[in-house]
Each structure stands twice: as structure tokens, then as C-alpha cells.
Write a protein that holds these residues in place. Structure first.
Motif, mmCIF file in Angstrom:
data_model
loop_
_atom_site.group_PDB
_atom_site.id
_atom_site.type_symbol
_atom_site.label_atom_id
_atom_site.label_comp_id
_atom_site.label_asym_id
_atom_site.label_seq_id
_atom_site.Cartn_x
_atom_site.Cartn_y
_atom_site.Cartn_z
ATOM 1 N N PHE A 75 13.258 8.912 43.958
ATOM 2 C CA PHE A 75 13.713 8.061 42.538
ATOM 3 C C PHE A 75 13.279 6.630 42.370
ATOM 4 N N LEU A 76 12.941 6.081 43.349
ATOM 5 C CA LEU A 76 12.654 4.763 43.551
ATOM 6 C C LEU A 76 11.286 4.534 42.893
ATOM 7 N N ARG A 77 10.498 5.645 42.626
ATOM 8 C CA ARG A 77 9.129 5.525 41.882
ATOM 9 C C ARG A 77 9.519 5.064 40.301
ATOM 10 N N LEU A 78 10.680 5.510 39.885
ATOM 11 C CA LEU A 78 11.187 5.177 38.494
ATOM 12 C C LEU A 78 11.156 3.798 38.282
ATOM 13 N N LEU A 79 11.513 2.960 39.606
ATOM 14 C CA LEU A 79 11.863 1.283 39.391
ATOM 15 C C LEU A 79 10.766 0.810 39.878
ATOM 16 N N ASP A 80 9.403 1.281 40.030
ATOM 17 C CA ASP A 80 8.193 0.606 40.482
ATOM 18 C C ASP A 80 7.927 -0.531 39.955
ATOM 19 N N PRO A 81 7.988 -0.691 38.513
ATOM 20 C CA PRO A 81 7.568 -1.916 38.078
ATOM 21 C C PRO A 81 8.536 -3.005 38.478
ATOM 22 N N ILE A 82 9.834 -2.898 38.737
ATOM 23 C CA ILE A 82 10.666 -3.788 38.920
ATOM 24 C C ILE A 82 10.674 -4.225 40.383
ATOM 25 N N ILE A 83 10.546 -2.959 41.205
ATOM 26 C CA ILE A 83 10.439 -3.447 42.904
ATOM 27 C C ILE A 83 9.240 -4.005 42.975
ATOM 28 N N ARG A 84 8.206 -3.615 42.208
ATOM 29 C CA ARG A 84 6.708 -4.549 42.678
ATOM 30 C C ARG A 84 6.833 -5.836 42.188
ATOM 31 N N ARG A 85 7.406 -6.193 41.167
ATOM 32 C CA ARG A 85 7.741 -7.527 40.657
ATOM 33 C C ARG A 85 8.409 -8.596 41.747
ATOM 34 N N ARG A 86 9.451 -7.781 42.356
ATOM 35 C CA ARG A 86 10.240 -8.408 43.151
ATOM 36 C C ARG A 86 9.413 -8.538 44.484
ATOM 37 N N ASN A 87 8.783 -7.466 44.883
ATOM 38 C CA ASN A 87 8.237 -7.615 46.368
ATOM 39 C C ASN A 87 7.166 -8.717 46.088
ATOM 40 N N ILE A 88 6.419 -8.863 45.234
ATOM 41 C CA ILE A 88 5.492 -10.199 44.716
ATOM 42 C C ILE A 88 6.057 -11.231 45.106
ATOM 43 N N LYS A 89 7.268 -11.445 44.497
ATOM 44 C CA LYS A 89 7.983 -12.733 44.425
ATOM 45 C C LYS A 89 8.293 -13.067 45.828
ATOM 46 N N MET A 90 8.854 -12.243 46.646
ATOM 47 C CA MET A 90 9.228 -12.416 47.988
ATOM 48 C C MET A 90 8.329 -12.490 48.952
ATOM 49 N N SER A 91 7.095 -11.841 48.622
ATOM 50 C CA SER A 91 5.776 -11.774 49.347
ATOM 51 C C SER A 91 5.261 -13.384 49.366
#
Length: 159
Positions: free
Chosen positions: A125-141
Motif C-alpha cells: 500500500f505504500l506505493r500509493l504514498l510514493d510521491p510523499i515518501i519520495r519527497r521526504r526521503n530526498i529531504k532526509m537524504s
């Protein structure tokens, strides 16, 4: 998988940064989402991760900055490439993602030009949140690399 890449110059040798990165039990010193790691070694001395070695990392991330909770997961990592002191690659599997990090260490005038590449694919189900998680991962990275520069500038002490 989709790749995110960061390139940073640091005032240490490629070898110094390479050996520091290869110690995932120290990642919590610079990565805001890492809360610790343990490794299983082929090397009886247990000091260097080699190709095929595995380690587990406890990882926490706040998906939405306005919410008080974090998601926690255990990532099972395997070293899949190791060319000292210029390249290290690992692959991770968790319940919610398949992840690959590639680390390049190239000599430069300042010391080392460090490239950190992240590829990941979300599961379920996290694939549905991909844009949100991707943005957050970029920020944390980005924050992780900024923190790493501070640690390096303060002096990487062997442990």
C-alpha cells in the motif's frame, strides 16, 4: 526503481570516507533516520564488511512532519559491490521497500568528491504514498549528507 543522487566534496581522503561509510553501526552519527545497525561478518575479526556480508539497520522516518509519529522498520542489507577505496554498494530489503545505495569516492582538490545514489521501490500500500515518501526521503537524504559533512569537518575518529 527511481534514483536520487547527491554529490558533495569533503576535506578527507577517499579512503578515510570510504572506511567511515562502511561502518553502518556509525550511521546514526550523521543520518537522522538511522537508530543503529548490527552486522554479521565473514571476516573473523569483524572489522570490515565484505561482499556478501549482511547487516540490519533500525530505521525510523516521519512521513508527515505535522504528525507526531514515526514509522519504524528493520532493513536487511547485503554488501553487493566493494572496490576499495572508490566504490561501495549495498542492497536492502524491508517489509515496505527494496533499496539500493551506491557510494562513489573520487579524489578531488578538496579531498574527496562523494556521490551517494539512492534507488528504492516501495511495496504494498505504500506505493500509493510514493510521491510523499519520495519527497521526504530526498529531504532526509540531503540532511544526512549535510550532517556527514559536519562530522567529517569535525574529524572522523576510527571506532
Amino acid at each position: 526503481m527511481s534514483a536520487e543522487q547527491q554529490i558533495t566534496e569533503m576535506a578527507v581522503t577517499p579512503s578515510e570516507l570510504y572506511h567511515y561509510i562502511k561502518q553502518p553501526w556509525r550511521w546514526h552519527e550523521w543520518h537522522p533516520n538511522s537508530s543503529g545497525a548490527t552486522a554479521s561478518f565473514k571476516d573473523p575479526a569483524g572489522t570490515e564488511l565484505k561482499i556478501g556480508d549482511t547487516f540490519q539497520e533500525n530505521f525510523e522516518i516521519k512521513l508527515f512532519s505535522f504528525l507526531p509519529f514515526k514509522t519504524r522498520s528493520l532493513i536487511n542489507w547485503t554488501v553487493i559491490a566493494d572496490r576499495e577505496p572508490s566504490y561501495w554498494e549495498i542492497e536492502g530489503i524491508s517489509k515496505s521497500a527494496h533499496i539500493r545505495f551506491k557510494y562513489d569516492f573520487v579524489p578531488c582538490a578538496k579531498g574527496v568528491a562523494f556521490t551517494r545514489s539512492l534507488d528504492f521501490e516501495l511495496k504494498g500500500f505504500l506505493r500509493l504514498l510514493d510521491p510523499i515518501i519520495r519527497r521526504r526521503n530526498i529531504k532526509m537524504s540531503n540532511l544526512a549528507v549535510t550532517n556527514m559533512v559536519k562530522v567529517v569537518d569535525a574529524g572522523i575518529a576510527p571506532k
